[in-house]
Structures are given as structure tokens and as C-alpha cells.
Design a protein around this motif. Structure first.
Motif, mmCIF file in Angstrom:
data_model
loop_
_atom_site.group_PDB
_atom_site.id
_atom_site.type_symbol
_atom_site.label_atom_id
_atom_site.label_comp_id
_atom_site.label_asym_id
_atom_site.label_seq_id
_atom_site.Cartn_x
_atom_site.Cartn_y
_atom_site.Cartn_z
ATOM 1 N N ILE A 78 0.873 -1.178 0.000
ATOM 2 C CA ILE A 78 0.000 0.000 0.000
ATOM 3 C C ILE A 78 0.913 1.231 0.000
ATOM 4 N N PRO A 79 0.688 2.173 -0.906
ATOM 5 C CA PRO A 79 1.553 3.356 -0.975
ATOM 6 C C PRO A 79 1.573 4.126 0.356
ATOM 7 N N LEU A 80 2.737 4.675 0.659
ATOM 8 C CA LEU A 80 2.921 5.405 1.912
ATOM 9 C C LEU A 80 1.936 6.564 2.030
ATOM 10 N N GLY A 81 1.650 7.255 0.932
ATOM 11 C CA GLY A 81 0.697 8.364 0.963
ATOM 12 C C GLY A 81 -0.679 7.918 1.438
ATOM 13 N N ARG A 82 -1.104 6.753 0.997
ATOM 14 C CA ARG A 82 -2.398 6.212 1.433
ATOM 15 C C ARG A 82 -2.358 5.865 2.918
ATOM 16 N N LEU A 83 -1.258 5.278 3.366
ATOM 17 C CA LEU A 83 -1.136 4.926 4.779
ATOM 18 C C LEU A 83 -1.086 6.175 5.659
ATOM 19 N N LYS A 84 -0.472 7.236 5.167
ATOM 20 C CA LYS A 84 -0.446 8.483 5.937
ATOM 21 C C LYS A 84 -1.846 9.085 6.031
ATOM 22 N N ALA A 85 -2.611 8.965 4.947
ATOM 23 C CA ALA A 85 -3.975 9.498 4.942
ATOM 24 C C ALA A 85 -4.901 8.632 5.785
#
Length: 123
Positions: free
Chosen positions: A92-99
Motif C-alpha cells: 500500500i503506498p505510503l501516501g495512502r497509509l499516511k492518509a
């Protein structure tokens, strides 16, 4: 795949959110208890009480669902499977995990999951 520092940061976010949710759930339960103790003078008071109780209950249920997702994410961190899509197995992309630090799916699989859930809801 997020590195150890990024996972540690996301874990802290998850733990902070978990603490906030537990506080919110306790507050919702207290609010429901207070609503139950209110004097009911007429049908309007009763309708307002039922509506407010329902709203508090829905909020608590939504937060319990999020709490369960956070617990799953924390378990995945401890087992080393955090950040891997439950459906397709890609990172899962880091940007998605941050969101959404408790995301279970990559963006593509989330779309498929929501479409399937929508179809089941209609049936």
C-alpha cells in the motif's frame, strides 16, 4: 514498503487515534446515560431523546468499527505484514497509509471492495 521509521511514525498515529477513540466512546456512553436520566414531559421530549440517543449510538458504533481497524493495523505492525493489501498483496503506498493509517487495501482494491459492498447492499 514503508521503512522502520515510517512504520514507527504511523504506529504512533494509530496509538494516538486509538486513545482518542476510547475517550470518545466513553463520552458517548456517558452522554447516552445522561440522556436516559432526562425528564420526559411530552412526546416532543421523547422524540428528541430517542433521536439524540440514536445519534450517540451511531457515533459510538462508527468509532468502535474504526477502533477494530486500528487494532488490526497494530497487529499487522507486530507481525510484519503492515502496509500490504489484504486483497492483492501489493504494498500500500505510503501516501495512502499516511492518509488512512489503518488502510487494509490499496486504492485499486478499495474501489473494487466498495463496488462489491454497494452491490451487496442493494440485494
Amino acid at each position: 514498503m514503508p521503512n522502520k521509521n515510517q512504520i514507527d511514525e504511523l504506529k504512533e498515529i494509530l496509538l494516538g487515534r486509538k486513545e482518542n477513540i476510547l475517550t470518545n466512546i466513553q463520552n458517548s456512553r456517558s452522554n447516552i446515560d445522561q440522556l436516559k436520566e432526562q425528564d420526559i414531559n411530552d412526546e416532543l421530549d421523547y422524540a428528541e431523546l430517542v433521536s439524540d440517543s440514536f445519534t450517540e449510538g451511531m457515533i459510538a458504533n462508527h468509532q468502535l468499527d474504526e477502533l477494530n481497524q486500528i487494532e488490526e493495523a497494530l497487529k499487522k505492525i507486530s507481525t510484519g505484514t503492515y502496509g500490504i493489501c489484504d486483497m492483492c498483496g501489493v504494498t500500500i503506498p505510503l501516501g495512502r497509509l499516511k492518509a488512512k493509517p489503518f488502510a487494509k487495501f490499496c486504492t485499486e482494491c478499495r474501489t473494487v471492495y466498495e463496488q462489491e459492498a454497494g452491490k451487496r447492499a442493494k440485494n
